[in-house]
Design a protein around this motif. Structure first.
Motif, mmCIF file in Angstrom:
data_model
loop_
_atom_site.group_PDB
_atom_site.id
_atom_site.type_symbol
_atom_site.label_atom_id
_atom_site.label_comp_id
_atom_site.label_asym_id
_atom_site.label_seq_id
_atom_site.Cartn_x
_atom_site.Cartn_y
_atom_site.Cartn_z
ATOM 1 N N THR A 241 -9.696 -16.729 -15.770
ATOM 2 C CA THR A 241 -8.941 -15.590 -16.301
ATOM 3 C C THR A 241 -9.140 -15.463 -17.803
ATOM 4 O OG1 THR A 241 -7.270 -15.735 -14.566
ATOM 5 C CG2 THR A 241 -6.642 -14.596 -16.587
ATOM 6 N N GLN A 242 -9.288 -14.221 -18.281
ATOM 7 C CA GLN A 242 -9.440 -13.972 -19.712
ATOM 8 C C GLN A 242 -8.071 -13.826 -20.375
ATOM 9 O OE1 GLN A 242 -12.842 -10.799 -19.121
ATOM 10 N NE2 GLN A 242 -12.917 -11.581 -21.213
ATOM 11 N N PHE A 243 -8.003 -14.306 -21.624
ATOM 12 C CA PHE A 243 -6.767 -14.207 -22.395
ATOM 13 C C PHE A 243 -7.031 -13.453 -23.689
ATOM 14 C CE2 PHE A 243 -6.223 -18.000 -19.817
ATOM 15 C CZ PHE A 243 -4.934 -17.859 -19.343
ATOM 16 N N PHE A 244 -6.091 -12.583 -24.039
ATOM 17 C CA PHE A 244 -6.102 -11.873 -25.315
ATOM 18 C C PHE A 244 -4.757 -12.146 -25.989
ATOM 19 C CE2 PHE A 244 -9.027 -9.739 -22.555
ATOM 20 C CZ PHE A 244 -10.071 -9.329 -23.366
ATOM 21 N N ALA A 245 -4.771 -12.286 -27.305
ATOM 22 C CA ALA A 245 -3.538 -12.645 -28.011
ATOM 23 C C ALA A 245 -3.372 -11.807 -29.266
ATOM 24 C CB ALA A 245 -3.550 -14.131 -28.375
ATOM 25 N N LEU A 246 -2.119 -11.509 -29.600
ATOM 26 C CA LEU A 246 -1.818 -10.816 -30.847
ATOM 27 C C LEU A 246 -1.985 -11.771 -32.025
ATOM 28 C CD1 LEU A 246 1.350 -8.741 -29.886
ATOM 29 C CD2 LEU A 246 -1.037 -8.006 -29.893
ATOM 30 N N GLN A 265 -11.951 -21.957 -25.411
ATOM 31 C CA GLN A 265 -13.128 -21.090 -25.360
ATOM 32 C C GLN A 265 -12.848 -19.797 -24.591
ATOM 33 O OE1 GLN A 265 -16.628 -22.995 -23.820
ATOM 34 N NE2 GLN A 265 -17.988 -21.316 -24.368
ATOM 35 N N GLY A 266 -13.204 -18.678 -25.218
ATOM 36 C CA GLY A 266 -13.054 -17.380 -24.579
ATOM 37 C C GLY A 266 -11.745 -16.676 -24.861
ATOM 38 N N VAL A 267 -10.768 -17.364 -25.444
ATOM 39 C CA VAL A 267 -9.511 -16.703 -25.806
ATOM 40 C C VAL A 267 -9.778 -15.785 -26.994
ATOM 41 C CG1 VAL A 267 -7.151 -17.012 -26.618
ATOM 42 C CG2 VAL A 267 -8.126 -18.646 -24.983
ATOM 43 N N ALA A 268 -9.402 -14.510 -26.862
ATOM 44 C CA ALA A 268 -9.631 -13.520 -27.915
ATOM 45 C C ALA A 268 -8.332 -13.254 -28.663
ATOM 46 C CB ALA A 268 -10.168 -12.216 -27.326
ATOM 47 N N VAL A 269 -8.412 -13.139 -29.980
ATOM 48 C CA VAL A 269 -7.229 -12.959 -30.822
ATOM 49 C C VAL A 269 -7.471 -11.789 -31.777
ATOM 50 C CG1 VAL A 269 -5.677 -14.058 -32.480
ATOM 51 C CG2 VAL A 269 -6.802 -15.449 -30.728
ATOM 52 N N PHE A 363 -12.632 -17.379 -29.530
ATOM 53 C CA PHE A 363 -12.912 -18.810 -29.685
ATOM 54 C C PHE A 363 -14.244 -19.156 -29.046
ATOM 55 C CE2 PHE A 363 -8.337 -19.331 -30.433
ATOM 56 C CZ PHE A 363 -8.343 -20.297 -31.441
ATOM 57 N N THR A 364 -15.081 -19.855 -29.801
ATOM 58 C CA THR A 364 -16.357 -20.324 -29.285
ATOM 59 C C THR A 364 -16.166 -21.729 -28.678
ATOM 60 O OG1 THR A 364 -16.996 -21.439 -31.329
ATOM 61 C CG2 THR A 364 -17.515 -19.091 -31.139
ATOM 62 N N GLY A 365 -17.233 -22.250 -28.095
ATOM 63 C CA GLY A 365 -17.178 -23.586 -27.501
ATOM 64 C C GLY A 365 -16.987 -24.679 -28.530
ATOM 65 N N SER A 366 -17.225 -24.368 -29.804
ATOM 66 C CA SER A 366 -17.025 -25.360 -30.855
ATOM 67 C C SER A 366 -15.630 -25.292 -31.452
ATOM 68 C CB SER A 366 -18.071 -25.175 -31.966
ATOM 69 O OG SER A 366 -17.911 -23.896 -32.582
ATOM 70 N N GLY A 367 -14.812 -24.341 -30.971
ATOM 71 C CA GLY A 367 -13.448 -24.249 -31.447
ATOM 72 C C GLY A 367 -13.240 -23.333 -32.626
ATOM 73 N N THR A 368 -14.244 -22.587 -33.036
ATOM 74 C CA THR A 368 -14.110 -21.663 -34.145
ATOM 75 C C THR A 368 -13.885 -20.248 -33.610
ATOM 76 O OG1 THR A 368 -16.510 -21.328 -34.247
ATOM 77 C CG2 THR A 368 -15.573 -23.034 -35.665
ATOM 78 N N LEU A 369 -13.246 -19.427 -34.419
ATOM 79 C CA LEU A 369 -13.065 -18.018 -34.082
ATOM 80 C C LEU A 369 -14.210 -17.224 -34.681
ATOM 81 C CD1 LEU A 369 -9.278 -17.189 -34.539
ATOM 82 C CD2 LEU A 369 -10.609 -16.916 -32.454
ATOM 83 N N THR A 370 -14.860 -16.435 -33.863
ATOM 84 C CA THR A 370 -15.963 -15.615 -34.358
ATOM 85 C C THR A 370 -15.752 -14.169 -33.970
ATOM 86 O OG1 THR A 370 -18.380 -15.334 -34.363
ATOM 87 C CG2 THR A 370 -17.376 -16.032 -32.301
ATOM 88 N N ASN A 371 -16.054 -13.258 -34.889
ATOM 89 C CA ASN A 371 -15.860 -11.821 -34.635
ATOM 90 C C ASN A 371 -17.007 -11.263 -33.814
ATOM 91 O OD1 ASN A 371 -14.630 -12.417 -37.579
ATOM 92 N ND2 ASN A 371 -13.373 -10.947 -36.495
#
Length: 371
Positions: A241-246, A265-269, A363-371
């Motif tokens: 399941t995909q997650f999106f967050a404010l 990984q894959g959580v979008a903020v 979130f990438t697999g390395s734990g960083t947030l990328t646009n």
């Protein structure tokens, strides 16, 4: 844990400051913010970013020779405390301006009290996504929660996802975020398949409740730790399941509580400021340097937002000839457009928000947030 690391420095910074008289060579900025409540991790980062900027200004001689006296209180995310502590600060310090409050309900409580109008005080740069309906003296510098919600709905619809569930907090930010998400879905002709409030004692039960509705994605508008617990429980039921967050979620705390980069990984903020990790942005580079010099802590999106809000306020205060609140409010009202280093604050027409900047980071697999 990350959110507890700055506590010693935070407590040291809370030693009593001396009340400042108007035009005494000191300009007092008063802040009431959640430092230990449901959104304390985000509040502390926002406060830290602002304090770092104020410290950097003082190190260079202050604002037109006036030193900044940044006084603050922790309302623990309780709107009643927001008002009580504001009254206390105004009576004790007679600030020139209020700054960086957190949460729409607390701001509304202050506005409805009539304190801002009565004392000619402006409230600048609150971390809130819903406009106060009671007072026009509140100056917002970030995009609204409605804008964030629409961004997420556009993104999910573009991905072919129309069965969305909402998981929101029972706190101020969570309630307003949940309402904004439901409204954005309604604008798109959709309804959430589930709209459930956080039950902190039983994330597993909430996860089960939402899982039964079989959403394609879950949108989070809950405090960071509650969101991390929910994601962990929900992925046991539905790993894909995909997650999106404010944006009120603190990405570093979320990563810590999930336990590993893979879990995030894959959580979008949604992000309402440029990435603090992208050296292309002048304001991000400046913020990183200031954090290393004055705080020695890792930057975050929330700390960069606090830094941006403080920088806007200081630039506006440079145009005020005195520390009198009415004069300061006039200078702020006249500051309608500023480029703060790649982040533009501009008030167009009757808009009460100086920015519509909004992006989505993953979130990438390395734990960083990328646009």
């Amino acid at each position: 844990m990350r959110f507890a690391i700055p506590l010693f420095a935070l407590l040291a910074s809370m030693l009593p400051a001396q009340p400042a008289q108007a035009d005494s060579g000191i300009i007092t900025i008063a802040q009431v913010v959640d430092l230990s409540g449901p959104n304390g991790d985000t509040g502390k980062d926002f406060w830290t970013g602002a304090k770092v900027y104020f410290d950097s200004v003082n190190a260079k001689g202050g604002i037109n020779g006036r030193r900044i006296n940044h006084v603050f209180r922790d309302d623990q995310g309780q709107p009643a405390q927001t008002l009580a502590l504001t009254r206390q600060l105004v009576q004790e310090y007679r600030p020139a301006v209020l700054f960086g409050y957190m949460g729409a309900e607390g701001i509304e409580a202050v506005a409805k009290d009539g304190l801002l109008a009565r004392d000619n005080l402006a409230l600048v740069g609150p971390y809130a996504g819903v406009d106060s309906q009671a007072d026009s003296n509140v100056v917002y510098l970030r995009a609204s929660q409605a804008d964030e919600a629409r961004k997420i709905v556009r993104q999910t619809r573009g991905l072919g996802l129309d069965r969305l569930a909402i998981y929101h907090g029972s706190d101020d930010l969570g309630r307003s975020g949940g309402q904004s998400l439901a409204a954005a879905l309604a604008e798109a002709g959709l309804r959430p398949v589930a709209n459930v409030a956080d039950i902190r004692s039983n994330s597993a039960a909430v996860a089960q409740q939402i899982f039964k509705t079989q959403p394609q994605a879950v949108v989070l508008a809950a405090p960071t730790i509650a969101s991390a617990n929910f994601i962990r429980e929900y992925r046991k039921l539905s790993p894909g399941t995909q997650f999106f967050a404010l944006s009120s979620i603190n990405h570093q705390t979320l990563l810590e509580f999930l336990g590993s980069p893979k879990a995030a990984q894959g959580v979008a903020v949604t992000t309402l400021a440029p990435s603090p990790f992208n050296p292309v942005s002048p304001i991000a580079r400046e913020h990183v340097r200031a954090m290393k010099t004055y705080r020695d802590e890792a930057p975050s999106y929330a700390s960069l937002e606090g830094y941006i809000a403080a920088k806007y306020l200081v630039d506006a205060l440079k145009n005020s000839k005195s520390s009198d609140p009415a004069t300061v409010s006039h200078a702020i009202a006249a500051t309608r457009k500023l480029d703060l280093g790649g982040y533009l604050v501009e008030f167009n027409g009757n808009s009460r928000r100086g920015s519509r900047y909004i992006d989505l980071a993953v979130f990438t697999g390395s734990g960083t947030l990328t646009n």
